[in-house]
Motif scaffolding. Sequence first.
Motif, PDB file in Angstrom:
ATOM      1  N   ALA A 167     -18.500 -97.366   7.660  1.00 53.35           N
ATOM      2  CA  ALA A 167     -18.369 -98.041   6.366  1.00 53.35           C
ATOM      3  C   ALA A 167     -19.748 -98.288   5.750  1.00 53.35           C
ATOM      4  N   ARG A 168     -20.693 -98.679   6.579  1.00 54.27           N
ATOM      5  CA  ARG A 168     -22.058 -98.897   6.083  1.00 54.27           C
ATOM      6  C   ARG A 168     -22.664 -97.584   5.593  1.00 54.27           C
ATOM      7  N   GLN A 169     -22.480 -96.524   6.388  1.00 56.26           N
ATOM      8  CA  GLN A 169     -23.018 -95.214   6.021  1.00 56.26           C
ATOM      9  C   GLN A 169     -22.406 -94.733   4.703  1.00 56.26           C
ATOM     10  N   ALA A 170     -21.107 -94.896   4.552  1.00 58.77           N
ATOM     11  CA  ALA A 170     -20.442 -94.464   3.322  1.00 58.77           C
ATOM     12  C   ALA A 170     -20.949 -95.270   2.122  1.00 58.77           C
ATOM     13  N   HIS A 171     -21.159 -96.542   2.316  1.00 56.93           N
ATOM     14  CA  HIS A 171     -21.643 -97.387   1.222  1.00 56.93           C
ATOM     15  C   HIS A 171     -23.075 -97.024   0.826  1.00 56.93           C
ATOM     16  N   GLU A 172     -23.912 -96.800   1.819  1.00 62.10           N
ATOM     17  CA  GLU A 172     -25.326 -96.521   1.536  1.00 62.10           C
ATOM     18  C   GLU A 172     -25.568 -95.121   0.976  1.00 62.10           C
ATOM     19  N   THR A 173     -24.803 -94.142   1.446  1.00 60.38           N
ATOM     20  CA  THR A 173     -25.063 -92.758   1.053  1.00 60.38           C
ATOM     21  C   THR A 173     -24.120 -92.238  -0.013  1.00 60.38           C
ATOM     22  N   GLY A 174     -23.018 -92.928  -0.233  1.00 62.74           N
ATOM     23  CA  GLY A 174     -22.045 -92.456  -1.211  1.00 62.74           C
ATOM     24  C   GLY A 174     -21.098 -91.406  -0.646  1.00 62.74           C
ATOM     25  N   GLU A 175     -21.164 -91.170   0.659  1.00 57.92           N
ATOM     26  CA  GLU A 175     -20.234 -90.227   1.286  1.00 57.92           C
ATOM     27  C   GLU A 175     -18.832 -90.816   1.277  1.00 57.92           C
ATOM     28  N   GLU A 176     -17.856 -89.947   1.413  1.00 59.47           N
ATOM     29  CA  GLU A 176     -16.452 -90.365   1.428  1.00 59.47           C
ATOM     30  C   GLU A 176     -16.120 -90.970   2.795  1.00 59.47           C
ATOM     31  N   LEU A 177     -15.678 -92.235   2.805  1.00 59.28           N
ATOM     32  CA  LEU A 177     -15.367 -92.931   4.051  1.00 59.28           C
ATOM     33  C   LEU A 177     -14.240 -92.240   4.812  1.00 59.28           C
ATOM     34  N   ASN A 178     -13.225 -91.772   4.098  1.00 58.33           N
ATOM     35  CA  ASN A 178     -12.104 -91.110   4.765  1.00 58.33           C
ATOM     36  C   ASN A 178     -12.540 -89.852   5.507  1.00 58.33           C
ATOM     37  N   MET A 179     -13.469 -89.126   4.933  1.00 55.32           N
ATOM     38  CA  MET A 179     -13.965 -87.917   5.606  1.00 55.32           C
ATOM     39  C   MET A 179     -14.751 -88.285   6.867  1.00 55.32           C
ATOM     40  N   LEU A 180     -15.571 -89.313   6.772  1.00 54.76           N
ATOM     41  CA  LEU A 180     -16.337 -89.755   7.935  1.00 54.76           C
ATOM     42  C   LEU A 180     -15.406 -90.243   9.047  1.00 54.76           C
ATOM     43  N   MET A 181     -14.409 -91.028   8.670  1.00 55.97           N
ATOM     44  CA  MET A 181     -13.467 -91.535   9.669  1.00 55.97           C
ATOM     45  C   MET A 181     -12.616 -90.414  10.254  1.00 55.97           C
ATOM     46  N   GLY A 182     -12.241 -89.448   9.434  1.00 54.86           N
ATOM     47  CA  GLY A 182     -11.460 -88.315   9.929  1.00 54.86           C
ATOM     48  C   GLY A 182     -12.228 -87.495  10.949  1.00 54.86           C
ATOM     49  N   ALA A 183     -13.493 -87.251  10.665  1.00 56.04           N
ATOM     50  CA  ALA A 183     -14.313 -86.492  11.611  1.00 56.04           C
ATOM     51  C   ALA A 183     -14.514 -87.259  12.911  1.00 56.04           C
ATOM     52  N   THR A 184     -14.731 -88.569  12.799  1.00 53.03           N
ATOM     53  CA  THR A 184     -14.911 -89.390  13.993  1.00 53.03           C
ATOM     54  C   THR A 184     -13.613 -89.489  14.785  1.00 53.03           C
ATOM     55  N   LEU A 185     -12.488 -89.593  14.096  1.00 54.95           N
ATOM     56  CA  LEU A 185     -11.188 -89.611  14.763  1.00 54.95           C
ATOM     57  C   LEU A 185     -10.962 -88.315  15.525  1.00 54.95           C
TER      58      LEU A 185
END
Length: 162
Positions: free
Chosen positions: A51-69
Amino acid sequence: MSVIQDVLRSYRAPRAVFQRRLGIGPREDRALAVLMGACLLVFAAQMPRLARQAHETGEELNMLMGATLLAWIFIMPLVLYALGTLSHIAARVLGGQGSSYGARFALFWALLCATPLWLLWGLVAGFMGPGVQMTVTGIAALFAFLLFWTINLREAERGAKV
């Protein structure tokens, strides 16, 4: 005893807890449940950081969580099964007398026992960000995992009941 009580008790008496858990007998369903529970908790620990990374970089949180999942729920269990089996082979070469199940369960239980520290690391990474605090908690979590794994593998390879 419940799993949560055993995890907390493992910080005081890791050998006794692991011996009791291993003494139940080779149950691959329990080993898989322990592994999946640990992977799920490690995945949950990543959420504040993501969530912090998505907020700071503007990346899509769902994509980050999907990859981590994908990584923690689908890929890491396979990697950890292979690593557990390889640790048994290495222990066998060094004179270990345990079973492949015992070595795998030693790894899975170590990961589950270290998850409270990984959850703390996730909170520090999410709320404080990169820095000394994040590094120290990460090192503590990794050290706890490696210590638990070493203790558990040694107990599993003694050639006891399993």
